[in-house]
Motif scaffolding. Structure first.
Motif, PDB file in Angstrom:
ATOM      1  N   LEU A 193      24.309  17.117  -6.433  1.00 31.50           N
ATOM      2  CA  LEU A 193      24.129  16.588  -7.131  1.00 31.50           C
ATOM      3  C   LEU A 193      22.691  17.135  -8.242  1.00 31.50           C
ATOM      4  O   LEU A 193      22.372  17.019  -9.262  1.00 31.50           O
ATOM      5  N   ALA A 194      22.456  18.664  -7.672  1.00 29.25           N
ATOM      6  CA  ALA A 194      21.491  19.554  -8.289  1.00 29.25           C
ATOM      7  C   ALA A 194      21.243  20.049  -9.847  1.00 29.25           C
ATOM      8  O   ALA A 194      20.909  19.731 -10.844  1.00 29.25           O
ATOM      9  N   ASP A 195      22.619  20.140 -10.665  1.00 34.52           N
ATOM     10  CA  ASP A 195      22.145  20.779 -11.364  1.00 34.52           C
ATOM     11  C   ASP A 195      22.037  19.295 -12.561  1.00 34.52           C
ATOM     12  O   ASP A 195      21.667  19.524 -13.678  1.00 34.52           O
ATOM     13  N   THR A 196      23.087  18.552 -12.601  1.00 28.58           N
ATOM     14  CA  THR A 196      22.550  16.908 -12.951  1.00 28.58           C
ATOM     15  C   THR A 196      21.529  17.140 -13.310  1.00 28.58           C
ATOM     16  O   THR A 196      20.710  16.506 -13.907  1.00 28.58           O
ATOM     17  N   ARG A 229      15.321  25.502   0.294  1.00 35.29           N
ATOM     18  CA  ARG A 229      14.390  26.368   0.641  1.00 35.29           C
ATOM     19  C   ARG A 229      14.819  26.936  -0.979  1.00 35.29           C
ATOM     20  O   ARG A 229      14.485  27.766  -1.514  1.00 35.29           O
ATOM     21  N   ALA A 230      16.825  26.632  -1.019  1.00 36.03           N
ATOM     22  CA  ALA A 230      16.912  27.828  -1.641  1.00 36.03           C
ATOM     23  C   ALA A 230      16.581  26.313  -2.722  1.00 36.03           C
ATOM     24  O   ALA A 230      16.943  26.699  -3.755  1.00 36.03           O
ATOM     25  N   LEU A 231      16.492  25.334  -2.908  1.00 36.71           N
ATOM     26  CA  LEU A 231      16.308  24.076  -4.048  1.00 36.71           C
ATOM     27  C   LEU A 231      15.660  23.867  -4.874  1.00 36.71           C
ATOM     28  O   LEU A 231      15.163  23.964  -5.961  1.00 36.71           O
ATOM     29  N   CYS A 281      21.765   1.634 -13.195  1.00 35.30           N
ATOM     30  CA  CYS A 281      21.944   3.015 -14.018  1.00 35.30           C
ATOM     31  C   CYS A 281      23.969   3.921 -13.367  1.00 35.30           C
ATOM     32  O   CYS A 281      24.032   3.795 -11.339  1.00 35.30           O
ATOM     33  N   ALA A 282      24.634   3.826 -14.299  1.00 31.91           N
ATOM     34  CA  ALA A 282      25.723   4.425 -14.315  1.00 31.91           C
ATOM     35  C   ALA A 282      26.005   5.784 -14.061  1.00 31.91           C
ATOM     36  O   ALA A 282      27.112   5.942 -13.496  1.00 31.91           O
ATOM     37  N   ASP A 283      25.128   6.163 -14.564  1.00 30.08           N
ATOM     38  CA  ASP A 283      25.145   7.713 -13.915  1.00 30.08           C
ATOM     39  C   ASP A 283      23.766   8.626 -13.182  1.00 30.08           C
ATOM     40  O   ASP A 283      22.653   7.964 -13.555  1.00 30.08           O
ATOM     41  N   VAL A 284      23.884   9.957 -12.641  1.00 34.71           N
ATOM     42  CA  VAL A 284      22.726  10.537 -12.117  1.00 34.71           C
ATOM     43  C   VAL A 284      21.545  10.334 -13.314  1.00 34.71           C
ATOM     44  O   VAL A 284      20.139  10.363 -13.637  1.00 34.71           O
ATOM     45  N   ALA A 285      21.930  11.238 -14.333  1.00 29.93           N
ATOM     46  CA  ALA A 285      20.908  12.024 -15.612  1.00 29.93           C
ATOM     47  C   ALA A 285      20.015  10.048 -16.220  1.00 29.93           C
ATOM     48  O   ALA A 285      18.759  10.025 -16.541  1.00 29.93           O
ATOM     49  N   GLU A 286      20.501   9.376 -16.721  1.00 28.33           N
ATOM     50  CA  GLU A 286      20.103   8.158 -16.578  1.00 28.33           C
ATOM     51  C   GLU A 286      19.248   7.429 -15.874  1.00 28.33           C
ATOM     52  O   GLU A 286      18.061   7.681 -16.390  1.00 28.33           O
ATOM     53  N   ALA A 287      19.019   8.088 -14.327  1.00 24.70           N
ATOM     54  CA  ALA A 287      18.643   7.732 -13.540  1.00 24.70           C
ATOM     55  C   ALA A 287      17.381   8.598 -13.488  1.00 24.70           C
ATOM     56  O   ALA A 287      16.498   8.224 -13.376  1.00 24.70           O
ATOM     57  N   VAL A 288      17.673   9.753 -14.180  1.00 22.56           N
ATOM     58  CA  VAL A 288      16.675  11.163 -13.676  1.00 22.56           C
ATOM     59  C   VAL A 288      15.479  10.725 -15.196  1.00 22.56           C
ATOM     60  O   VAL A 288      14.407  11.814 -14.335  1.00 22.56           O
TER      61      VAL A 288
END
Ligand code: NDP
Length: 291
Positions: free
Chosen positions: A74-77, A100-102, A48-55
């Motif tokens: 990477l969490a926001d994406t 814990r925070a995530l 995948c070219a970017d994180v959003a495409e993979a997720v």
């Protein structure tokens, strides 16, 4: 077929994701994209070219990055692209407080975050025999157990952050064993004792450890120091262990010392060297090679 995504194809992530690709529809993303393309060609995963495409649309997400800082970045994406019900299995050796925070942030997006670091090294990742120590929701873990195709042992160790805490202490013990064995063997070498003969005895005696049985004979005595687990990452883990100690208001003077020694060795010898190269600092202190 279950769709899974894997972010971070480093020394560990690349072979771990390879085991997934054999069994699931597997999407891979890596900061340096050539590694994802190589993975797709080698294992039949989808680069995948970017994180959003993979997720997007994945049921399970795996991450294996150097520290919690890279995961948080990477969490926001990830959370923006995630389908509700995604289980995020973070195999980074990370910070308990960050887990814990995530986990709280992820829950607000309908995602379950599990801290799930691994042990067994690159050989265990290649063989698919890693141990996974998991913090977070036990029911969510049970739901994703069938996807942990890179593991031989999976243990739920407690609530969010507990997996990272256990991993950090385990690696602090690795550092203690490695460093202490290095000191002892350097002293013996200076005293004129053959190091290999000494190791034969220690490895049939009560002073033995993974450091004396495997790491030192295979990597230090041979002078090979192959880079499979970077010294900077072990120093990072010793630092996390120290925060676990301090948060628990525990007394752990040896773990305190080993954090300083690993940090100093990474500074002096090089953070990108193999972790066993920490013993090169002992060699300098003693003007004596361990071999
Ligand atoms: P590596 O250094 O081999 O790989 C790091 C990975 O993270 C690479 O895919 C790298 O991408 C990626 N990365 C680095 N920085 C960023 C960033 N800013 N944004 C996005 N991606 C990034 O590490 P390992 O695979 O050895 O270790 C990964 C984790 O596993 C660490 O937490 C480590 O402590 C732990 N671990 C390591 C073991 C080992 O034996 N090596 C054993 C058990 C746990 P790129 O390819 O672009 O550099």
């Amino acid at each position: 077929m279950t769709t899974v995504a894997f972010l971070g194809l480093g020394a560990m992530g690349y072979p771990m994701a390879g085991h997934l690709a054999g069994q699931f529809e597997t999407r891979v993303w890596n900061r340096t994209p050539e590694k994802a393309q190589q993975h797709a060609a080698q294992h039949g995963s989808q680069a995948c070219a970017d994180v959003a495409e993979a997720v997007r649309g994945a049921a399970v997400l795996f991450t294996c990055l150097p520290t919690s800082a890279e995961v948080d970045a990477l969490a926001d994406t990830v959370l923006g692209a995630a389908s509700a019900g995604l289980v995020w299995v973070d195999c980074t050796s990370g910070e308990p407080a960050a887990a814990r925070a995530l986990a709280v942030r992820a829950a607000q997006a309908g995602v379950v975050f599990l801290d799930a670091p691994v042990s067994g090294g690159t050989s265990g990742a290649d063989a698919g025999t890693l141990t996974v120590m998991v913090g977070g929701d036990a029911g969510a873990l049970d739901g994703v157990r069938p996807t942990l195709a890179f593991a031989a042992k999976v243990v739920h160790v407690g609530p969010s952050g507990a997996g990272f805490a256990v991993k950090a202490i385990n690696n602090a013990l690795l550092a203690v064993n490695l460093w202490a064995a290095g000191e002892g063997l350097a002293a013996l070498a200076r005293a004129g004792v053959d190091v290999s003969a000494a190791l034969q005895v220690i490895n049939a005696s009560s002073g033995r450890s993974n450091a004396t049985e495997n790491l030192i004979p295979q990597r230090v005595v041979t002078r090979a120091f192959p880079v499979t687990f970077k010294l900077g990452l072990l120093a990072k883990d010793a630092g996390i262990a120290l925060r676990v100690v301090n948060d628990a208001r525990a007394s752990a003077p040896v773990l305190n010392a080993v954090e300083g020694l690993m940090r100093g060795a990474a500074n002096a010898v090089g953070a990108d060297e193999d972790h066993t190269a920490a013993l090169k600092l002992i060699e300098r202190l003693n003007d004596q090679e361990i071999r």
